[in-house]
Write an enzyme that holds these catalytic residues in place. Structure first.
Site, mmCIF file in Angstrom:
data_model
loop_
_atom_site.group_PDB
_atom_site.id
_atom_site.type_symbol
_atom_site.label_atom_id
_atom_site.label_comp_id
_atom_site.label_asym_id
_atom_site.label_seq_id
_atom_site.Cartn_x
_atom_site.Cartn_y
_atom_site.Cartn_z
ATOM 1 N N ASP A 294 0.851 -1.186 0.000
ATOM 2 C CA ASP A 294 0.000 0.000 0.000
ATOM 3 C C ASP A 294 0.889 1.238 0.000
ATOM 4 O OD1 ASP A 294 -2.979 0.986 0.670
ATOM 5 O OD2 ASP A 294 -1.534 2.243 1.748
ATOM 6 N N GLU A 337 -4.627 2.209 -4.480
ATOM 7 C CA GLU A 337 -3.173 2.333 -4.365
ATOM 8 C C GLU A 337 -2.523 1.057 -3.844
ATOM 9 O OE1 GLU A 337 -4.839 4.178 -0.510
ATOM 10 O OE2 GLU A 337 -5.465 3.858 -2.593
#
Length: 421
Positions: A294, A337
């Protein structure tokens, strides 16, 4: 004399490979039947020459029929597989096998005719038909096994040498033709009591032919675009149906399972591929690891600099992750993301070390739009300790990812340790 024979041997190999490769390369214009027919019509001559026609070479005595024509035919079958798919390549394999059996059967029926001799002193040699019939059946059986074996070996080597096409080509030829030489020599020994030297001399000649064909194949690879296939471990039933399904399925995935923004495989493709790869690891009793990555504080990039800048960051991150992952596993965009990396044959310690090296890559060069450091949080899970299914590993890695984010970000969190730079 030996070197004249060697020179002719090399010329014959170059001529055979060049002409057959032209037939294969221009198959769309000439028709695939031209290549397949040329491949099949020489089998009787190959067998005849392998039985009775031998030449003296610097390293021993060998037959061009076995070492040039038969070896060349096998390498051409592999090239056909590489250029087309299994649905196409099984046609010459089955056709040669069944056609040669038909030839032998008809030759045996012919012997029952009452023969009229047109030329005095030229009697029919039915014993020759018997001997050739045995060699044809024996050679045909090995051709069938060789053809399937060379394709499966090429597939298996793809696990370790995915991008080394020429090396895989050479290894496949050397291994399978060694197997073939042992089998065909057994037939020659049974029929003609051939000495062991026949095996070793013929084996060296076949390896010489493989080396020559590999060099010409490398040249051909450099001037053309050749489609090759990688493989995953899988059970093989009807090998051709299995391979054909896999090739067409992967071709569909290659066109439809790619994230448009980053160019890496998307979540749907991840959910199709990782469970199969994980099952293969479990069958082989080898560990496999999964990483969830992430980008820390990515929302602030979109909020402060706009979504277009955010997209640029995502593409830059995907490019770095792709380069890092290419030699070790597969990268997928999980969503937003987040990215997922699957690492086959990788235990937990190695997966943690890999995750740390991924972090280091971003410390060295990837930045936010304002020039500040871009950091990652990573969760790592490994079979079998963390689970036996894809969903279980994914869930465990996700838990560890959010532990990393909730404890300060810029961390790699695994089963028994936290790494923080």
């Amino acid at each position: 004399m030996e070197f004249i024979n060697l020179a002719l041997f090399l010329v014959e190999a170059v001529f055979y490979f060049s002409v057959m490769t032209c037939f294969l390369h221009f198959r769309n214009k000439l028709g695939l039947g031209v290549f397949l027919t040329a491949l099949g019509v020489m089998h009787f001559m190959e067998t005849y020459l392998a039985a009775v026609f031998y030449i003296q070479l610097p390293f021993g005595v060998a037959s061009p029929g076995s070492s040039i024509l038969f070896a060349g035919k096998l390498m051409m079958i592999l090239m056909l597989y590489m250029k087309e798919d299994a649905a196409i390549v099984r046609q010459p394999i089955y056709g040669l096998f069944l056609g040669n059996l038909l030839t032998v059967a008809i030759a045996q029926l012919v012997k029952f005719h009452h023969v009229s001799t047109l030329t005095p002193g030229q009697p029919i040699n039915t014993g020759f038909l018997d001997e050739m019939g045995i060699l044809m059946v024996w050679g045909t059986a090995f051709l069938y096994l060789d053809s399937i074996g060379i394709i499966l070996l090429y597939e298996k080597l793809g696990t370790f040498l995915r991008r080394r096409i020429v090396l895989r080509f050479a290894i496949c030829g050397a291994v399978i033709l060694t197997f073939d030489q042992a089998g065909f020599y057994a037939g020659l020994y049974y029929l003609y009591d051939a000495p062991a030297q026949v095996f070793f001399d013929g084996w060296q000649a076949k390896l010489l032919a493989v080396g020559l064909y590999t060099m010409m194949f490398a040249v051909y690879q450099n001037v053309t675009t050749t489609r090759a296939f990688s493989s995953n471990n899988r059970n093989v039933g009807d090998v051709f149906n299995d391979l054909t399904f896999r090739e067409r399925y992967e071709d569909l995935l290659s066109r439809s399972g790619v994230d448009v923004l980053t160019g890496v495989p998307d979540r749907a493709r991840m959910e199709a591929e990782i469970p199969k790869a994980l099952d293969a690891s479990l069958r082989d009793d080898t560990p496999a690891s999964l990483l969830i990555i992430d980008i820390d504080r990515f929302k602030s990039i979109n909020d402060s600099f706009g979504h277009l800048k955010g997209d640029e960051v995502l593409k830059a991150v995907a490019a770095v992750l792709s380069r890092k992952t290419e030699a070790f596993g597969r990268l997928y965009r999980f969503g937003g993301e987040e990215f997922v990396i699957f690492l086959p044959s990788t235990n937990h310690d190695k997966a943690m070390a890999f995750a740390r090296s991924v972090q280091s890559s971003f410390y060295e060069g990837v930045r936010r739009p304002d020039g500040t450091l871009l950091t990652l949080s990573i969760g790592v899970a490994t079979s079998q300790e963390d689970g036996l299914s894809f969903n279980t590993l994914l869930a465990q890695a996700d838990v560890r990812l959010y532990e990393a984010k909730n404890n300060g970000r810029d961390q790699v969190r695994g089963r028994y340790e936290v790494f923080q730079d």
